[in-house]
Design an enzyme around this catalytic site. Structure first.
Site, PDB file in Angstrom:
ATOM      1  CB  SER A  15      -0.927   0.002   1.226  1.00  0.00           C
ATOM      2  OG  SER A  15      -1.844  -1.064   1.183  1.00  0.00           O
ATOM      3  NE  ARG A  42       1.697   4.764   9.735  1.00  0.00           N
ATOM      4  CZ  ARG A  42       1.719   3.433   9.704  1.00  0.00           C
ATOM      5  NH1 ARG A  42       0.603   2.734   9.856  1.00  0.00           N
ATOM      6  NH2 ARG A  42       2.862   2.787   9.513  1.00  0.00           N
ATOM      7  CG  HIS A  45      -2.345   3.131   4.417  1.00  0.00           C
ATOM      8  ND1 HIS A  45      -2.658   2.623   5.661  1.00  0.00           N
ATOM      9  CD2 HIS A  45      -2.265   2.063   3.580  1.00  0.00           C
ATOM     10  CE1 HIS A  45      -2.767   1.309   5.579  1.00  0.00           C
ATOM     11  NE2 HIS A  45      -2.529   0.932   4.341  1.00  0.00           N
TER      12      HIS A  45
END
Length: 214
Positions: A15, A42, A45
């Site tokens: 990812s 992040r 994500h």
């Protein structure tokens, strides 16, 4: 500090690799440094939203101050229990960090009823009284009133947090509170506009924890 299982580690790795590819290929790259980009990656994500790469703002030493605070075992003080619930106990245990949210404490509720102010404001006062804020990381994902109050207290010298992560989501003074933080001179991670939320605070904190453990 990685995912516990091999499959989980691979999914996370893939990812992040895809985000790295797409930010360059589809979004013109980014200007974040090597401590800031893990936070943004992040957040992307967590949200699936690359726009945060254009919305986020860091004070000059924010990421390093956050990492240092985590390594020093800093308290993490939040405006909602959702952030506390979302934080990894395993990651916090690495340096002995503890997360606190006082918004449901009876003293906070009583004070809010008596003052007519929000519970988030009174929770900020109670956190200061309890000595939780000096050297702490403050994470705000929901309550602009709390963010405004933490800014006021820090500028008045009443508290001395290491970092404020101010990402309240919403339509009533959310953007204004984040603009106030970005203009405050305090160490901060924030973003422009109405977007934000508790999950993004959790993402930012986890990114800092991972970097702190390297």
């Amino acid at each position: 500090m990685k995912q516990l299982t091999q499959q989980g580690q691979q999914i996370e790795h893939d990812s992040f690799a895809q985000i790295d590819i797409e930010i360059d290929r589809d979004h013109g790259g980014h200007d974040f440094n090597n401590l800031e980009w893990p936070v943004i990656r992040r957040v992307i994500h967590t949200s699936g939203d690359f726009e945060f790469a254009t919305l986020f703002s860091f004070s000059e030493e924010a990421a390093q101050k956050g990492i240092d605070a985590i390594r020093n075992g800093a308290n993490i003080v939040t405006d909602v229990n959702m952030i506390v619930t979302g934080l990894s106990d395993r990651r916090m245990a690495t340096f002995g960090n503890q997360a606190h949210c006082l918004i449901s404490e009876p003293k906070v509720i009583d004070a809010a009823i008596a003052s007519g102010k929000t519970r988030a404001i009174e929770a900020a006062h109670q956190a200061a009284t309890a000595g939780l804020l000096d050297g702490a990381i403050i994470g705000i994902g929901n309550a602009p009133t709390a963010l405004f109050e933490f800014i006021r207290m820090a500028q008045a010298g009443e508290i001395n947090p290491a970092l404020i992560i101010g990402l309240p989501v919403g339509f009533v003074r959310a953007d204004e509170s984040k603009q106030a933080l970005m203009q405050s001179g305090l160490e901060h991670i924030s973003c422009h506009g109405r977007k934000g939320g508790s999950t993004l605070v959790v993402a930012a904190l986890h990114a800092l924890m991972v970097e702190a453990a390297k």
